[in-house]
Design a protein around this motif. Structure first.
Motif, short mmCIF file in Angstrom:
data_model
loop_
_atom_site.label_atom_id
_atom_site.label_comp_id
_atom_site.label_asym_id
_atom_site.label_seq_id
_atom_site.Cartn_x
_atom_site.Cartn_y
_atom_site.Cartn_z
N LYS A 244 8.70 -9.07 -6.01
CA LYS A 244 7.98 -7.80 -5.95
C LYS A 244 8.09 -7.15 -4.57
CE LYS A 244 4.55 -9.58 -9.24
NZ LYS A 244 5.04 -10.98 -9.26
N ILE A 245 7.81 -5.85 -4.56
CA ILE A 245 7.72 -5.07 -3.33
C ILE A 245 6.33 -4.42 -3.31
CG2 ILE A 245 8.62 -3.12 -2.01
CD1 ILE A 245 11.35 -3.64 -3.34
N LEU A 246 5.64 -4.52 -2.18
CA LEU A 246 4.33 -3.88 -2.01
C LEU A 246 4.40 -2.95 -0.80
CD1 LEU A 246 1.27 -3.54 -2.58
CD2 LEU A 246 0.89 -5.49 -1.03
N ILE A 247 4.03 -1.69 -1.02
CA ILE A 247 4.00 -0.69 0.06
C ILE A 247 2.56 -0.18 0.17
CG2 ILE A 247 4.98 1.46 0.93
CD1 ILE A 247 7.30 1.04 -1.07
N THR A 248 1.98 -0.28 1.35
CA THR A 248 0.59 0.15 1.52
C THR A 248 0.51 1.62 1.90
OG1 THR A 248 0.64 -0.78 3.76
CG2 THR A 248 -0.32 -2.14 2.02
N ALA A 249 -0.70 2.16 1.83
CA ALA A 249 -0.91 3.62 1.85
C ALA A 249 -0.46 4.30 3.13
CB ALA A 249 -2.39 3.91 1.59
N GLU A 250 -0.51 3.59 4.27
CA GLU A 250 -0.15 4.24 5.53
C GLU A 250 1.36 4.41 5.71
OE1 GLU A 250 0.54 -0.01 6.55
OE2 GLU A 250 -0.88 1.11 5.29
N GLN A 251 2.12 3.88 4.77
CA GLN A 251 3.57 3.92 4.86
C GLN A 251 4.13 5.07 4.01
OE1 GLN A 251 5.33 1.69 6.81
NE2 GLN A 251 3.32 0.89 7.43
N ASP A 252 5.10 5.78 4.56
CA ASP A 252 5.85 6.77 3.79
C ASP A 252 7.00 6.03 3.12
OD1 ASP A 252 7.32 8.84 2.75
OD2 ASP A 252 7.78 9.79 4.68
N TRP A 253 6.98 5.99 1.79
CA TRP A 253 7.98 5.18 1.07
C TRP A 253 9.39 5.75 1.14
CZ3 TRP A 253 10.20 8.27 -2.49
CH2 TRP A 253 9.44 9.29 -3.07
N ARG A 254 9.54 7.01 1.48
CA ARG A 254 10.86 7.67 1.40
C ARG A 254 11.92 7.00 2.27
NH1 ARG A 254 6.74 10.83 0.74
NH2 ARG A 254 6.67 12.34 -0.97
N PRO A 255 11.60 6.62 3.51
CA PRO A 255 12.65 5.96 4.31
C PRO A 255 13.07 4.59 3.76
CG PRO A 255 10.88 6.80 5.71
CD PRO A 255 10.39 6.87 4.31
N PHE A 256 12.29 4.05 2.84
CA PHE A 256 12.57 2.71 2.32
C PHE A 256 13.23 2.75 0.94
CE2 PHE A 256 8.37 2.28 4.64
CZ PHE A 256 8.97 2.00 5.85
N LEU A 257 13.57 3.93 0.47
CA LEU A 257 14.09 4.06 -0.89
C LEU A 257 15.39 3.29 -1.08
CD1 LEU A 257 13.46 5.32 -3.63
CD2 LEU A 257 14.72 7.37 -2.90
N ASP A 258 16.27 3.31 -0.09
CA ASP A 258 17.53 2.56 -0.19
C ASP A 258 17.25 1.07 -0.39
OD1 ASP A 258 19.06 4.81 0.10
OD2 ASP A 258 19.55 4.47 2.21
N THR A 259 16.32 0.54 0.40
CA THR A 259 15.98 -0.89 0.29
C THR A 259 15.39 -1.21 -1.07
OG1 THR A 259 15.58 -1.04 2.67
CG2 THR A 259 14.59 -2.73 1.29
N ILE A 260 14.53 -0.34 -1.58
CA ILE A 260 13.89 -0.57 -2.87
C ILE A 260 14.94 -0.61 -3.99
CG2 ILE A 260 12.31 0.40 -4.58
CD1 ILE A 260 10.77 1.64 -2.17
N VAL A 261 15.82 0.38 -4.01
CA VAL A 261 16.83 0.44 -5.07
C VAL A 261 17.80 -0.72 -4.97
CG1 VAL A 261 18.74 1.82 -6.00
CG2 VAL A 261 16.61 2.94 -5.32
N ASP A 262 18.19 -1.07 -3.75
CA ASP A 262 19.08 -2.21 -3.55
C ASP A 262 18.42 -3.50 -4.01
OD1 ASP A 262 21.27 -3.72 -2.71
OD2 ASP A 262 20.52 -3.90 -0.67
N SER A 263 17.13 -3.64 -3.77
CA SER A 263 16.41 -4.84 -4.19
C SER A 263 16.36 -4.96 -5.71
CB SER A 263 14.98 -4.82 -3.63
OG SER A 263 14.98 -4.88 -2.22
N ILE A 264 16.30 -3.84 -6.40
CA ILE A 264 16.26 -3.85 -7.86
C ILE A 264 17.65 -4.08 -8.45
CG2 ILE A 264 15.81 -2.46 -9.93
CD1 ILE A 264 13.64 -0.99 -8.27
N ALA A 265 18.65 -3.39 -7.93
CA ALA A 265 19.95 -3.33 -8.59
C ALA A 265 21.05 -4.12 -7.89
CB ALA A 265 20.39 -1.88 -8.74
N GLY A 266 20.83 -4.59 -6.66
CA GLY A 266 21.84 -5.42 -6.01
C GLY A 266 22.09 -6.68 -6.82
N LEU A 267 23.29 -7.24 -6.68
CA LEU A 267 23.68 -8.42 -7.47
C LEU A 267 23.60 -8.13 -8.98
CD1 LEU A 267 21.78 -11.21 -5.47
CD2 LEU A 267 24.08 -10.32 -5.09
N ALA A 268 23.77 -6.85 -9.33
CA ALA A 268 23.71 -6.39 -10.72
C ALA A 268 22.34 -6.60 -11.36
CB ALA A 268 24.81 -7.04 -11.57
N GLY A 269 21.33 -6.84 -10.54
CA GLY A 269 19.98 -7.01 -11.07
C GLY A 269 19.77 -8.28 -11.85
N MET A 270 20.66 -9.27 -11.69
CA MET A 270 20.63 -10.47 -12.53
C MET A 270 19.99 -11.67 -11.85
SD MET A 270 24.38 -10.24 -14.31
CE MET A 270 24.06 -11.59 -15.45
#
Length: 444
Positions: A244-270
């Motif tokens: 899982k990924i947890l982002i708290t309220a004081e953080q702007d999630w936009r700069p982390f979007l690459d990391t989030i998507v890579d975490s989901i879909a890297g290694l083909a998501g398997m």
């Protein structure tokens, strides 16, 4: 077709019982010998009688094997031909299979780095050390490995047992047996003896014999496998990740979007380290839509494929689990027909009304994730039972709570892709934690 022989204590062993390995188009590409129970028992007995190579010899052989794995022709296959067949058999994208193979090779070359990082401070592996007060010694002599078939990179772990002096017997997955076979061949060519590491393909009826005969076992599988061996101290299970990924309220999630998507879909998501859930302290709707747009743009050739029957089963499961959620990339969008009886599995993403563990812990073998809002009043309940939790926060008190939660195995702090790894960073603890023990030792 490629002939995949068993590799026992006396070299190659071919049996009358064979299994045909098919590619994702249904064409037969390999024929693999299946060994009987008696061969498993005799192999483990021979391994137990074998005295380990010296530490220096093991280190040299593992280093050599890393190079041999990626450069030599092994089992009749060049490295490129091995990669091609691995993709055809497993349905992995070429880039993912290649990265996994490199990770497996790296696991050979860095096995000693990992076990040295795990060795307790103040302990020694050699009783001759004059400072010895605690000996770090093996819990057994032979490790059985029931290998998975989801990605070549998982084979980067078990060579650490060889570094520690154990002998290893691998039962390959029939979904992808080539990596295990190539690893064993490379290790033998590098200097390990036939009895040090064995390749034992077998059917399900004989698989339990491998665990029964060995001293210790490393087993991969789903929740059913975890529960089956839950109370067996000789078996280490690698089950669902529920990362899982947890982002708290004081953080702007936009700069982390690459990391989030890579975490989901890297290694083909398997992989078990792919993110299954993204939790945001606030309104998660905008974040979910941004993730969906990025996932929808992933090209087909970077996604896994499977037989239609398997894909249909996964889609039915997804549809059932997603009841009450908002589909941003729903079950109806997952299947992409290749036209040869196989389907590519496109990403799925749903916005859940609450971070209900019954939903956000649903893990499927393709890029599939759940997004939900998280509140402080939800506490740690939605975060529990996670192999890995990536926390993006400035709240040190929250991090204190998370790192002391016993059901969270690993914590990555800051924008770090969840599939990132290193030899000095444990996966589910260090493998050596399971293989070794501390023995009190006093010299007169």
């Amino acid at each position: 077709m490629v002939d995949i022989a068993a590799l026992g204590p006396d070299g190659e062993y071919r049996t009358h019982r064979r299994e045909i390995i098919y590619d994702t188009g249904g064409a037969p590409v390999a024929e693999m010998s299946l060994v009987p129970k008696i061969f498993i028992t005799r192999t483990i007995a021979a391994q137990r009688r074998t005295v380990p190579l010296s530490i220096e010899a093991r280190r040299k052989a593992l280093d050599s094997a890393a190079t041999i794995f990626t450069t030599e022709k092994l089992g009749g296959l060049s490295y490129d031909r091995y990669l091609d067949l691995t993709c055809r058999i497993s349905g992995l994208p070429t880039s993912v299979a290649a990265a996994g193979a490199q990770a497996a090779a790296a696991g050979l070359g860095t096995a000693f780095d990992a076990v040295e990082a795990a060795e307790p401070r103040g302990a020694t592996a050699d009783w001759r050390d004059q400072q010895a007060g605690s000996l770090w010694t093996r819990r057994g002599e032979v490790l059985a490995v029931h290998a998975p078939g989801n990605a070549p990179g998982v084979h980067g772990l078990w060579p650490q047992a060889l570094a520690l002096g154990l002998r290893v017997a691998i039962r390959p997955s029939r979904r992808e047996p080539l990596t295990a076979n190539r690893m064993v061949l490379a290790l033998r060519q590098a200097g390990f003896r036939d009895a040090d590491v064995a390749f034992l393909p077998t059917d399900h009826a004989s698989a339990d014999q491998l665990i029964a005969a060995a001293d210790l076992a490393l087993v991969y599988g789903g929740q059913d496998v975890v529960e089956r061996y839950l109370h067996n101290p000789r078996v280490l299970t690698n089950g669902p990740g529920r990362t899982k990924i947890l982002i708290t309220a004081e953080q702007d999630w936009r700069p982390f979007l690459d990391t989030i998507v890579d975490s989901i879909a890297g290694l083909a998501g398997m992989a078990c380290v792919n993110a299954t859930a993204v939790l945001y302290e606030g309104d998660a709707g905008e974040l979910a839509n941004a993730i969906a747009q990025r996932l929808a743009a992933i090209p087909i050739d970077a996604l896994p494929s499977s037989p239609h029957a398997t894909a249909d089963q996964l889609i039915r499961l997804l549809r059932n689990k997603a009841v009450g959620c908002t589909p941003l990339l729903g079950a109806d969008q997952v299947l992409h027909d290749r036209g040869d009886g196989y389907a590519v599995l496109r990403p799925a993403l749903h916005l859940a009304t609450t971070p209900d563990p019954a939903i956000i812990n649903v893990e499927l073998p393709f890029p599939c994730a759940w997004v939900a809002s998280w509140r402080r009043t939800d506490g740690l309940a939605p975060l529990r039972n996670s192999l890995l939790l990536n926390v993006i926060t400035d709240d040190q008190d929250l991090v204190d709570q998370i790192v002391t939660e016993p059901t969270i195995t690993n914590v990555y702090l800051g924008p770090v892709a969840t599939h990132r790894s290193a030899p000095q960073v444990p996966h589910d603890g260090f493998l050596a934690d399971f293989l070794m023990r501390n023995m009190g030792f006093i010299r007169s």
